[in-house]
Design a protein around this motif. Structure first.
Motif: not given
Lengths: 128, 169
Positions: B54, B139-145, B148
């Motif tokens: 991010h 949300e951490l996972k959504t943001n990271r995805r 990417w």
């Protein structure tokens, strides 16, 4: 939202109502840039040839010249806002004021050259 | 013994303040010390966080935007002006970026691929910004995805675009 302090109310001071101006304009032009740049990318990819005659005839069409001028306005306004943030984040003091003025001159003169060039091609018709 | 604890009074050289602030880890009762304490904890900055995608996408958004705003602008305006100047001026412009056969030379490919990759990355990252402006995707996972996804889509789109230009026609 409150009405500010009593002293502020008496003085008629408060929000200049321009706080979100930069942020909002950057978003609006981001939206128009998305469509205009996709149009340009697809148009360039779809060109049958890239020699002078083909590109000149392509840009002479109103269907190309008009979106191209709109693209210059939208994209250049957007990059003016973006480069402003770059200067605000990394340059301080008097140099910042000078660079801000220089940025405005850069944006307007490059946009002027670009729009004049498009109009020259579009309004002069097909070269003899 | 009263519980009130005084923050230590320190006299620091202005130059050392930043260093101490940056490396100060709040501990014990001084963690929320008064502003008089030069070593009071400040909002954590870049060096505190573990680097992540991010962060990379964020700075790349700025680099690609400002790169296109300078290099891209000059090339676009130069291209339009050369085209408006007639066949000779256009040949001079095109000659800098093409070989005698008319295909792009090394400089042409570097600028062309660099600018299209920058554009696709800035575009994908910009769309992600617009989504996040609505308050979604933190949300951490959504943001990271999402971060990417901008990188993957920009590389894929650049490859497809140039594959079409070089072999698709």
């Amino acid at each position: 939202m409150g009405n500010g302090t009593e002293l502020g109310r008496v003085r008629g001071l408060g929000s200049a109502r321009e706080g979100a101006h930069h942020w909002w304009h950057q978003r609006v032009t981001a939206g128009s840039n998305l469509f205009l740049m996709l149009w340009l990318l697809i148009s360039i990819a779809r060109q049958p040839a890239y020699d002078f005659g083909a590109l000149h005839a392509w840009l002479a069409s109103a269907w190309v010249a008009i979106p191209m001028i709109l693209l210059i306005v939208s994209v250049f306004y957007h990059f003016r806002l973006g480069l402003q943030v770059l200067i605000e984040d990394y340059v301080h003091g008097e140099l910042r004021v000078g660079l801000m003025a220089l940025l405005t001159f850069f944006t307007i003169s490059t946009a002027g050259i670009a729009i004049f060039s498009i109009l020259k091609i579009a309004l002069a018709g097909v070269p003899a | 013994m009263p519980l009130a604890i005084k923050a230590p009074q320190r006299r620091l050289h202005p130059g050392t303040c930043g260093l101490i602030r940056r490396h100060y880890r709040p501990r014990g009762p001084y963690a929320l010390a008064s502003p008089r304490n030069a070593a009071r904890p400040l909002s954590p900055h870049l060096s505190i966080w573990k680097p992540g995608i991010h962060m990379t996408v964020s700075i790349v958004h700025r680099i690609t935007g400002d790169g296109m705003a300078t290099v891209g602008t000059i090339l676009l305006v130069w291209w339009l002006a050369a085209l408006a100047g007639g066949a000779e001026s256009y040949a001079r412009f095109a000659g800098l970026f093409t070989t005698a056969s008319g295909s792009l030379n090394i400089l042409g490919y570097i600028l062309g691929v660099g600018l299209t990759l920058s554009l696709f990355q800035h575009m994908a990252s910009g769309i992600r910004h617009l989504v996040m402006d609505t308050g979604a995707g933190y949300e951490l996972k959504t943001n990271r995805r999402g971060a990417w996804l901008t990188v993957i889509s920009s590389v894929v789109l650049t490859v497809l675009y140039w594959a079409y230009l070089v072999w698709g026609k």
